[in-house]
Design an enzyme around this catalytic site. Structure first.
Site, PDB file in Angstrom:
ATOM      1  CG  PHE A 151      -1.916   1.158   1.179  1.00 14.34           C
ATOM      2  CD1 PHE A 151      -3.169   0.967   0.627  1.00 14.34           C
ATOM      3  CD2 PHE A 151      -1.592   2.414   1.664  1.00 14.34           C
ATOM      4  CE1 PHE A 151      -4.093   2.010   0.563  1.00 14.34           C
ATOM      5  CE2 PHE A 151      -2.496   3.464   1.607  1.00 14.34           C
ATOM      6  CZ  PHE A 151      -3.751   3.258   1.049  1.00 14.34           C
ATOM      7  CG  ASP A 236       5.718   3.924   1.454  1.00 17.59           C
ATOM      8  OD1 ASP A 236       5.686   4.650   2.469  1.00 17.59           O
ATOM      9  OD2 ASP A 236       4.734   3.741   0.713  1.00 17.59           O
ATOM     10  CE  LYS A 265      -0.212   6.017   7.193  1.00 16.26           C
ATOM     11  NZ  LYS A 265      -1.599   6.458   7.086  1.00 16.26           N
TER      12      LYS A 265
END
Length: 461
Positions: A151, A236, A265
C-alpha cells in the site's frame, strides 16, 4: 461576533452522523452503525478517546499511525499556538522558509548518511508521487517495481503501485510501466530488474496490509540488486517511520541505505498534513539541475509554517519521551504475551511485527466443531472471523482496532507509541478474554458471527 468552534461543536454535536449521511460518504456511516462503532467522541488525549458519557477507549489505530505521539500533545499544541501568534510570513512563494530548513536538517540527522536532501509535500501519497517522478527523471527510465499486497497511497501514481486490487478496481487505466513482484522474493525481484530498465523499486520495510515482516536478508539483498542493475531503492516509511517499529526508521533493523525515504503520517503529530522525501544529493541535483527547473515539482502548501513547526515539536516529543525505546519494549511484550496464548487457543495462529506495528493472525482450527464454525464465516466472507474479534474488543473492552486488510484474518494494532504498562495489560487481558469467547460454541460472540455472515451474504447478492 467571531466564529466560535466550541459553540458549533456544542450546538451540532448530535448531528455528526446525519451530516455525513447527507453530505459526505454515507457508506462509511452505514459501516460504523452496522458494526456498532457509531460513538460520539467528545474529547481525546494521548492514547485515549472519551465519548459523551465519559467512557474511556484505548485507541490502537492512532489515526492509521498519524498520532504516534498521541492526540493533542501539549508540546505540539504549544508550538502551533506560538507559530500563529508570531504572525510569521508564510508561504511567500518567491522566498524560502526558515522552519522548513530547520526541519529538514533535523530529519536528515536521523537518516542514513547517504541522504542529504529533503523535499516536503502534504501527505504520504504525495511523497510516493514525488519519488516516482524523481526516480524516472534521475534514471531516465520509466518502469517502477513494487510488491504484491503493498500500500503506497490512493492518488493515481501511487495507486498504480498498490498491491490490493480492491483499491485499484475501476480507476484505470493506471500509470504505465508499473510491475509487481511478490514481497520477500529476491529471485522475482532480480528477474524484474535484470533488464536494467527499472527506475525504482519501492517497498515498505514492513508491509502495512497484514504486517508482513521480511526475512533478515531481504532488504540487504534488495539494496545489492538495486545497485547491480542501476535501480533506485526507495523505502516507503510513511507508516513504519518515526519510531513505529522500535527503531526511528524501520530500515535500521536491517542496516540498509535506500536512495530515498518516503515519510508522512506521524511527522506532524497528527495535527497538520505533511509529507516528505529524504534523498541523495545526486537525485536532488538531477531533478532540480538548472535555475529554470527550480519549480519543476512542488506543492502550494508544502513547507507551510504550521506543518514545519508541528514537525519540529513532534521530533522533540519523540526524543524527550523516549518513544522509540518505548515502542520497542512495549510492542515486544505485547507480541510475546499474545504468542504465549497460542497453545490454549486453536484459532490463534501468531502475533508478529516490529515495535508497535503488530499483527494478530487467526487460522482454521483442528477440532471439528470449531472448524465448522470457522468454515461458515469464511464461506460468507473471507476474513470475517476478525470482525468477530474486533467488535467485542470495542464494545466489551473499549479497545479500538481494525482488520489488517481485505480478505485476511489478521487484526492490526497501530497504537500511539506512548502506551503504558497499564495499557499493555489492558490489551493482553482483552485479547485473552475475547479469543477465549470465540472458542465457546454456542455463545454470544457466535450470535454476532452469524449476524455478520448474514450481512455479508446479503451484500454479495
Amino acid at each position: 461576533m467571531s466564529l466560535s468552534i466550541a459553540k458549533l461543536f456544542e450546538q451540532h454535536f448530535d448531528q455528526k452522523f446525519d451530516l455525513h449521511e447527507q453530505h459526505l460518504n454515507n457508506q462509511m456511516v452505514r459501516v460504523l452503525r452496522t458494526i456498532g462503532y457509531d460513538r460520539n467522541y467528545k474529547r481525546a488525549l494521548g492514547q485515549y478517546l472519551y465519548d459523551e458519557d465519559g467512557q474511556e477507549y484505548l485507541d490502537l489505530l492512532s489515526g492509521f499511525g498519524a498520532f504516534a505521539i498521541g492526540r493533542n500533545h501539549p508540546t505540539v499544541v504549544s508550538a502551533l499556538k506560538e507559530t500563529l501568534e508570531l504572525e510569521l510570513p508564510n508561504l511567500v512563494q518567491m522566498d524560502v522558509s526558515l522552519l522548513s530548513g530547520l526541519l529538514a536538517e533535523r530529519i536528515l540527522a536521523t537518516t542514513p548518511d547517504n541522504l542529504s536532501k529533503m523535499f516536503f509535500c502534504n501527505s504520504g501519497t504525495e511523497s510516493v508521487e514525488a519519488a516516482i517522478k524523481f526516480a524516472r527523471y534521475t534514471t531516465k527510465r520509466e518502469k517502477i517495481v513494487f510488491c504484491e499486497h503493498s500500500f503506497h497511497g490512493l492518488t493515481l501514481g501511487s495507486l498504480s503501485l498498490n498491491g490490493e486490487q480492491i483499491f485499484r478496481e475501476g480507476f484505470g487505466p493506471l500509470l504505465p510501466g508499473c510491475e509487481s513482484v511478490p514481497f520477500n522474493d529476491l529471485a522475482a525481484l532480480e528477474k524484474a530488474l535484470s533488464q536494467k530498465d527499472v527506475a525504482a523499486f519501492i517497498v515498505e520495510p514492513v508491509q502495512g496490509k497484514g504486517v508482513n515482516v521480511p526475512d533478515n536478508n531481504y532488504l540487504p539483498e534488495v539494496q545489492k540488486l538495486c545497485k547491480k542493475y542501476g535501480t533506485l531503492f526507495v523505502a516507503d516509511e510513511v507508516q513504519t517511520g518515526l519510531g513505529r517499529t522500535g527503531k526511528f526508521w524501520a530500515i535500521e533493523h536491517w542496516g540498509v541505505e535506500p536512495d530515498m525515504i518516503c515519510m508522512a503520517k506521524a511527522l506532524s503529530g497528527g495535527f497538520i498534513p505533511v509529507g516528505a522525501v529524504a534523498m541523495t544529493q545526486k537525485i536532488m541535483d538531477t531533478v532540480f539541475n538548472r535555475m529554470d527547473r527550480a519549480v519543476v515539482h512542488g506543492s502550494t502548501f508544502s513547507k507551510n509554517n504550521m506543518a514545519m513547526a508541528a514537525g519540529l515539536a513532534t521530533l522533540d516529543v519523540i526524543e524527550q519521551e523516549k518513544l522509540v525505546e518505548n515502542s520497542a519494549k512495549i510492542g515486544e511484550e505485547i507480541i510475546t504475551s499474545i504468542n504465549a496464548m497460542a497453545d490454549k487457543y486453536e484459532f490463534l495462529k501468531e502475533a508478529r511485527g516490529k515495535g508497535m506495528m503488530i499483527a494478530i493472525e487467526f487460522h482454521a482450527p483442528k477440532s471439528l466443531k470449531l472448524k465448522a464454525a470457522w468454515a461458515m464465516l469464511e464461506a460468507a466472507n473471507k476474513g470475517l472471523f476478525c470482525q468477530m474479534v474486533t467488535i467485542p474488543l470495542f464494545k466489551d473492552h473499549h479497545i479500538l482496532t481494525q482488520v489488517a486488510g481485505h480478505g485476511m484474518n489478521v487484526v492490526k494494532l497501530l497504537p500511539p507509541l506512548n502506551l503504558t504498562e497499564k495499557d499493555k495489560n489492558w490489551i493482553i487481558d482483552a485479547f485473552d478474554k475475547t479469543i477465549a469467547d470465540t472458542h465457546q460454541i454456542p455463545g454470544s460472540i457466535w450470535d454476532l458471527g452469524k449476524n455478520l455472515a448474514g450481512h455479508a451474504l446479503k451484500n454479495k447478492k
